[in-house]
Design a protein around this motif. Structure first.
Motif, PDB file in Angstrom:
ATOM      1  N   LEU A  83       2.761  13.322  -4.356  1.00  0.00           N
ATOM      2  CA  LEU A  83       1.794  14.371  -4.618  1.00  0.00           C
ATOM      3  C   LEU A  83       2.338  15.736  -4.206  1.00  0.00           C
ATOM      4  O   LEU A  83       2.962  15.881  -3.155  1.00  0.00           O
ATOM      5  CB  LEU A  83       0.504  14.111  -3.849  1.00  0.00           C
ATOM      6  N   LYS A  84       2.093  16.732  -5.038  1.00  0.00           N
ATOM      7  CA  LYS A  84       2.422  18.112  -4.721  1.00  0.00           C
ATOM      8  C   LYS A  84       1.114  18.890  -4.675  1.00  0.00           C
ATOM      9  O   LYS A  84       0.416  19.005  -5.677  1.00  0.00           O
ATOM     10  CB  LYS A  84       3.366  18.690  -5.776  1.00  0.00           C
ATOM     11  N   TYR A  85       0.784  19.407  -3.515  1.00  0.00           N
ATOM     12  CA  TYR A  85      -0.510  20.059  -3.345  1.00  0.00           C
ATOM     13  C   TYR A  85      -0.711  21.222  -4.308  1.00  0.00           C
ATOM     14  O   TYR A  85      -1.795  21.439  -4.824  1.00  0.00           O
ATOM     15  CB  TYR A  85      -0.663  20.567  -1.907  1.00  0.00           C
ATOM     16  N   THR A 113      -1.559  -1.336  -4.296  1.00  0.00           N
ATOM     17  CA  THR A 113      -2.557  -0.278  -4.387  1.00  0.00           C
ATOM     18  C   THR A 113      -1.990   1.049  -3.925  1.00  0.00           C
ATOM     19  O   THR A 113      -1.113   1.105  -3.058  1.00  0.00           O
ATOM     20  CB  THR A 113      -3.811  -0.636  -3.563  1.00  0.00           C
ATOM     21  N   THR A 114      -2.492   2.114  -4.515  1.00  0.00           N
ATOM     22  CA  THR A 114      -2.034   3.466  -4.196  1.00  0.00           C
ATOM     23  C   THR A 114      -3.220   4.402  -4.092  1.00  0.00           C
ATOM     24  O   THR A 114      -4.260   4.178  -4.725  1.00  0.00           O
ATOM     25  CB  THR A 114      -1.051   3.969  -5.275  1.00  0.00           C
ATOM     26  N   ILE A 115      -3.069   5.435  -3.305  1.00  0.00           N
ATOM     27  CA  ILE A 115      -4.063   6.504  -3.268  1.00  0.00           C
ATOM     28  C   ILE A 115      -3.483   7.791  -3.833  1.00  0.00           C
ATOM     29  O   ILE A 115      -4.170   8.801  -3.877  1.00  0.00           O
ATOM     30  CB  ILE A 115      -4.578   6.753  -1.832  1.00  0.00           C
ATOM     31  N   PHE A 123       0.847  -1.197   0.000  1.00  0.00           N
ATOM     32  CA  PHE A 123       0.000   0.000   0.000  1.00  0.00           C
ATOM     33  C   PHE A 123       0.873   1.233   0.000  1.00  0.00           C
ATOM     34  O   PHE A 123       1.711   1.434   0.872  1.00  0.00           O
ATOM     35  CB  PHE A 123      -0.914   0.005   1.224  1.00  0.00           C
ATOM     36  N   ASP A 124       0.674   2.090  -1.005  1.00  0.00           N
ATOM     37  CA  ASP A 124       1.418   3.340  -1.148  1.00  0.00           C
ATOM     38  C   ASP A 124       0.482   4.507  -0.844  1.00  0.00           C
ATOM     39  O   ASP A 124      -0.491   4.728  -1.566  1.00  0.00           O
ATOM     40  CB  ASP A 124       1.977   3.440  -2.572  1.00  0.00           C
ATOM     41  N   SER A 125       0.783   5.262   0.207  1.00  0.00           N
ATOM     42  CA  SER A 125      -0.085   6.371   0.584  1.00  0.00           C
ATOM     43  C   SER A 125       0.462   7.742   0.205  1.00  0.00           C
ATOM     44  O   SER A 125      -0.197   8.748   0.455  1.00  0.00           O
ATOM     45  CB  SER A 125      -0.343   6.343   2.100  1.00  0.00           C
ATOM     46  N   VAL A 126       1.657   7.800  -0.385  1.00  0.00           N
ATOM     47  CA  VAL A 126       2.246   9.102  -0.693  1.00  0.00           C
ATOM     48  C   VAL A 126       2.635   9.291  -2.155  1.00  0.00           C
ATOM     49  O   VAL A 126       2.838  10.413  -2.611  1.00  0.00           O
ATOM     50  CB  VAL A 126       3.483   9.381   0.203  1.00  0.00           C
ATOM     51  N   GLY A 127       2.749   8.217  -2.905  1.00  0.00           N
ATOM     52  CA  GLY A 127       3.097   8.326  -4.318  1.00  0.00           C
ATOM     53  C   GLY A 127       4.530   7.914  -4.603  1.00  0.00           C
ATOM     54  O   GLY A 127       5.476   8.625  -4.259  1.00  0.00           O
TER      55      GLY A 127
END
Length: 371
Positions: A281-283, A273-275, A247-251
């Motif tokens: 991610l860069k806001y 899986t990734t979110i 599981f990848d939560s940051v990219g």
């Protein structure tokens, strides 16, 4: 007696306008329909998607109307439509999360109109009396109940939405162990599903924080050869047993070259899986940047008949199941919400700055009603 009240909401118009506190009058007797309830929100939680949505609001594409921040909330029902499920009554304390994109109704507002039939991720507030004294003195019951719906729900989707079966022999690798979603996932995995082994990848400075969360092994991504350390873990002490889930939560895409060595074969229903997609991610890039980066890798990894592994992009939907599981775990004293800080509504910009700093460990809460 007048039913006019003052609504205070954090809003924006587009990506070029700053967030601001908007004040207007609303009529509590006329602002909802037969299928809706009006919630007096006491606390709301911020999420990265709030920043992504704001930064993505191109002025040539979105309307010139106000858009509101926030998805998670906790508060009290003050009005109820006649067609609303009778289990919801005026005076009930509820929490949940609403799904919207550039909506006029966001949770960082003291009054929120919700259709419970369309927003299934809604429940009744839980008692966190078992938490440490320091937490209970810093956060009130509304802060605690507003903190978890979106992140707990996302973790639930990761663990339950792909038909995987969990037991004491299962193994999970979590990239971005310190994120709020990962902090929820480790608790569901260890305390509810009895997953045998959960490995966390995080900054070396976060080891103590993540040890307390329950990770069995921690590997620092800011130290040399961390991927080799993951491989070594599989070889020994795992004796060649690979992960059922990554599981990848940051990219990131760094695991792809060694995926065969650390993730079980595709036909064993293993999942990557990734979110966040395949890059951090860069806001400030917003959803448009996310959308530009994601499609090629998503479709290539998800639908390519020659792909080596099952790749899933996890998206949160409005489900009652994760609110029910959260309530169950809270009732059993099995869940500690990941919390970072709380700010008054008038200090909303400080809360946004903390979220944008990428230094928050847990949820940033905005207290709408300061009691």
């Amino acid at each position: 007696m007048s039913s006019i009240v003052i609504q205070r909401s954090v809003t924006f118009i587009n990506g070029e306008t700053p967030a601001k506190l908007t004040i207007k009058d609303i009529d509590l007797d006329k602002c909802y329909n037969d299928n809706e309830i009006v919630v007096k929100v006491h606390s709301a939680a911020l999420n990265p998607v709030d920043l992504l949505v704001h930064h993505s609001a191109n002025r040539h594409v979105v309307s010139s109307g106000l858009k509101t921040y926030g998805r998670d909330y906790a508060g009290i029902i003050v009005k109820k439509g006649r067609k609303v499920d009778p289990k919801f009554q005026v005076g009930d304390k509820i929490n949940g999360q609403i799904t919207h994109l550039y909506g006029e109704q966001g949770s960082v507002s003291n009054y929120l109109v919700v259709n419970p039939a369309q927003n299934a991720s809604i429940g009744f507030m839980n008692d966190f009396g078992y938490l440490d004294f320091d937490i209970k003195t810093h956060y009130n019951e509304y802060d605690l109940n507003a903190s978890y719906p979106l992140v707990f729900g996302t973790a639930y989707m990761v663990l339950f939405n792909n038909g995987q079966h969990w037991n004491t022999n299962s193994k999970i690798l979590v990239h971005g162990a310190s994120t709020a979603v990962s902090q929820c996932l480790i608790q569901i995995a260890k305390k509810h599903l009895n997953v045998g082994t959960v490995v966390g990848i995080c900054n070396s400075k976060s080891f103590e924080y993540n040890k307390k969360a329950g990770f069995d092994h921690l590997i620092a991504y800011d130290e040399p050869e961390y991927l080799e350390k993951v491989q070594a873990l599989v070889k020994d002490p795992f004796k060649g047993e690979k992960f059922d889930l990554i599981f990848d939560s940051v990219g990131t895409s760094q695991y792809f070259p060694i995926i065969d060595e650390i993730l079980k074969p595709r036909n064993e229903n293993s999942i990557y899986t990734t979110i966040a997609g395949n890059d951090k991610l860069k806001y400030e890039g917003g959803l448009l940047d996310y959308a530009r980066r994601l499609p090629f890798s998503y479709y290539l990894n998800s639908f390519n008949p020659w792909r080596k592994f099952n790749y899933v992009l996890t998206m949160l939907g409005p489900k009652s199941e994760y609110m029910e599981l959260a309530s169950l775990m809270i009732h059993k004293k099995q869940f500690i919400p990941p919390l970072d800080s709380v700010y008054k509504l008038d200090d909303f910009q400080k809360a946004l700055d903390k979220l944008n700093s990428n230094k928050a460990k847990g949820k940033v809460i905005i207290r709408i009603v300061d009691e």
